[in-house]
Design an enzyme around this catalytic site. Structure first.
Site, short mmCIF file in Angstrom:
data_model
loop_
_atom_site.label_atom_id
_atom_site.label_comp_id
_atom_site.label_asym_id
_atom_site.label_seq_id
_atom_site.Cartn_x
_atom_site.Cartn_y
_atom_site.Cartn_z
N LYS A 66 1.05 -1.68 0.02
CA LYS A 66 -0.09 -0.48 -0.01
C LYS A 66 1.02 1.52 0.10
O LYS A 66 0.37 2.42 -0.51
CB LYS A 66 -1.54 -0.16 1.17
N GLY A 129 -1.69 1.38 9.88
CA GLY A 129 -2.32 1.81 8.71
C GLY A 129 -3.86 1.74 9.16
O GLY A 129 -4.57 2.99 8.10
N TYR A 217 -12.52 -8.77 11.37
CA TYR A 217 -13.79 -9.56 10.51
C TYR A 217 -13.90 -10.96 10.77
O TYR A 217 -14.39 -12.20 10.86
CB TYR A 217 -13.76 -9.66 9.32
N GLY A 238 -15.71 -6.29 11.72
CA GLY A 238 -15.59 -4.99 10.26
C GLY A 238 -15.40 -5.76 8.90
O GLY A 238 -15.06 -5.43 7.41
P1 NAP Z 1 -0.57 -3.09 11.22
O1 NAP Z 1 -0.17 -1.15 9.97
O2 NAP Z 1 0.10 -3.73 11.90
O3 NAP Z 1 -1.04 -1.35 12.13
C1 NAP Z 1 -1.79 -2.26 13.55
C2 NAP Z 1 -1.50 -0.93 14.97
O4 NAP Z 1 -1.79 -2.55 16.03
C3 NAP Z 1 -0.22 -0.76 15.20
O5 NAP Z 1 -0.81 -0.03 16.18
C4 NAP Z 1 -0.35 -1.49 16.22
O6 NAP Z 1 1.46 -1.40 17.38
C5 NAP Z 1 -1.25 -2.24 17.01
N1 NAP Z 1 -1.33 -3.20 17.71
C6 NAP Z 1 -0.59 -4.96 17.45
N2 NAP Z 1 -0.12 -5.42 18.47
C7 NAP Z 1 -0.78 -4.58 19.61
C8 NAP Z 1 -0.57 -5.16 20.95
N3 NAP Z 1 -0.97 -6.80 21.25
N4 NAP Z 1 -1.55 -4.02 21.51
C9 NAP Z 1 -1.72 -2.90 21.69
N5 NAP Z 1 -1.54 -2.57 19.92
C10 NAP Z 1 -1.11 -3.49 18.70
O7 NAP Z 1 -1.96 -3.05 10.74
P2 NAP Z 1 -2.93 -2.66 9.91
O8 NAP Z 1 -2.94 -2.94 8.42
O9 NAP Z 1 -3.58 -1.13 10.49
O10 NAP Z 1 -4.53 -3.28 10.22
C11 NAP Z 1 -5.07 -3.26 11.61
C12 NAP Z 1 -6.04 -4.55 11.86
O11 NAP Z 1 -7.51 -4.02 10.54
C13 NAP Z 1 -5.60 -5.70 11.13
O12 NAP Z 1 -6.43 -6.86 12.11
C14 NAP Z 1 -6.36 -5.60 9.72
O13 NAP Z 1 -6.59 -7.42 9.37
C15 NAP Z 1 -7.79 -5.20 9.92
N6 NAP Z 1 -8.24 -4.55 9.10
C16 NAP Z 1 -9.27 -4.67 8.66
C17 NAP Z 1 -10.36 -4.10 7.42
C18 NAP Z 1 -11.08 -4.14 6.81
O14 NAP Z 1 -10.96 -4.65 5.60
N7 NAP Z 1 -11.99 -4.89 7.77
C19 NAP Z 1 -8.95 -3.31 6.46
C20 NAP Z 1 -7.80 -3.16 6.91
C21 NAP Z 1 -7.61 -4.02 7.85
P3 NAP Z 1 2.57 -1.61 16.78
O15 NAP Z 1 2.69 -0.12 15.69
O16 NAP Z 1 3.66 -1.05 18.15
O17 NAP Z 1 3.07 -2.53 16.74
#
Ligand code: NAP
Length: 279
Positions: A66, A129, A217, A238
């Site tokens: 991305k 992200g 989700y 989600g």
């Molecule tokens: P990402 O960029 O890896 O960000 C994840 C965030 O969660 C980071 O801030 C990370 O903190 C934090 N995190 C991870 N483990 C943690 C923990 N144990 N305690 C506290 N904070 C924690 O991922 P993303 O792309 O934003 O996606 C996040 C989630 O949303 C994923 O589960 C993804 O599958 C879901 N998602 C769903 C959709 C949808 O269409 N429904 C779309 C996008 C994403 P650090 O920076 O400190 O590691």
């Protein structure tokens, strides 16, 4: 009608639901389309882009490209540029334009459940992200306030630049911000199937009347959502975001005009069956 040549890139990519969703939309609209799944490691991204310029009308992008795609684009819309991330590329006359449909996708899915970003005091858990895209959209459409709780202070700057407040993610702060919020959004992977970690506890929900959106989700009901249900808090997972961002992406690829909400409802059952089939 000319066939719409589309695809999705990522690394890994094997479990993508994009072909199922995009093909269902094309079929419903009667638009002939071919949707390919491209496993593209970073070193092969330039080769993929050269091929796409010649042969594709557009493609979706998932982890980890991305951001990687940005230098390959000929143009980018304002929202995607602000987020620094693109999940949808349209190709016209060999030129790539970048878009990001995550924010609109979540907003539409929320609206379909009667939950609003507009005028809300939002507590965002996580600073990745997805959180950044949602935060930007929420502030663009008139959220009263967005407070982001995260564990990595280095992520804070991008959110502050948008006008969000950022604080440390502790149990005490979660409880105190939750009490003053209308909407809580979990944008961490906590509670996601296969991730092996979950919220340490849910006492932070005790003093709030907020709506809760978990962008995870799978499973359909995370432990966060189960605890919301026990406390009678309105909540959603989600899946709607996944489907609605794809509906917006197809509209960008095709230029077709159609009712986005009707389409999301149409596609949702097929996606639900595919995702939760073993449950
Ligand atoms: P990402 O960029 O890896 O960000 C994840 C965030 O969660 C980071 O801030 C990370 O903190 C934090 N995190 C991870 N483990 C943690 C923990 N144990 N305690 C506290 N904070 C924690 O991922 P993303 O792309 O934003 O996606 C996040 C989630 O949303 C994923 O589960 C993804 O599958 C879901 N998602 C769903 C959709 C949808 O269409 N429904 C779309 C996008 C994403 P650090 O920076 O400190 O590691």
């Amino acid at each position: 009608m000319e066939k719409l040549m589309l695809g999705v890139i990522g690394d890994p990519i094997a479990h993508t639901l994009s072909p199922l969703i995009q093909n269902a939309i094309a079929q419903k609209l009667g638009i002939p389309a071919e949707y390919g799944v491209y496993h593209v490691p970073l070193s092969k991204l330039p080769d993929f882009v050269s091929m796409a310029r010649e042969k594709l009308r557009g493609f979706n992008i998932t982890i980890p490209h991305k951001q990687n795609i940005l230098p390959c684009l000929d143009s980018i819309d304002d929202y995607a540029a602000a987020c620094g991330a693109v999940n949808t590329v349209r190709i016209e006359d060999g030129k790539l334009s970048g878009h990001n449909t995550d924010g609109d996708g979540l907003r539409m899915a929320m609206a379909m459940n009667g939950i609003r970003m507009e005028d809300s005091r939002i507590l965002m858990l996580g600073a990745g992200g997805a959180a950044l895209s949602i935060c930007r959209k929420a502030l663009d459409v008139g959220a009263k306030k967005v407070t982001v709780l995260c564990r990595s202070p280095k992520k804070a700057e991008a959110f502050r630049a948008f006008g969000a407040a950022v604080d440390e993610m502790t149990d005490e702060k979660m409880a105190s911000y939750a009490a003053g919020s209308d909407l809580i959004i979990n944008a961490t992977p906590l509670g996601m199937e296969g991730i092996g970690s979950d919220f340490a506890g849910f006492d932070f929900l005790d003093g709030t009347k907020a709506d809760v959106v978990d962008i995870v989700y799978k499973p359909a009901e995370t432990s966060l959502l189960r605890e919301c249900r026990r406390r009678d808090l309105r909540c959603m997972n989600g899946l709607g975001m996944l489907v609605c961002q794809a509906v917006y992406a197809f509209a960008i690829f095709s230029g077709a005009e159609f009712d986005h909400e009707e389409m999301a409802v149409h596609v949702m059952d097929a996606v639900r069956a595919a995702i939760y089939k073993e449950n």
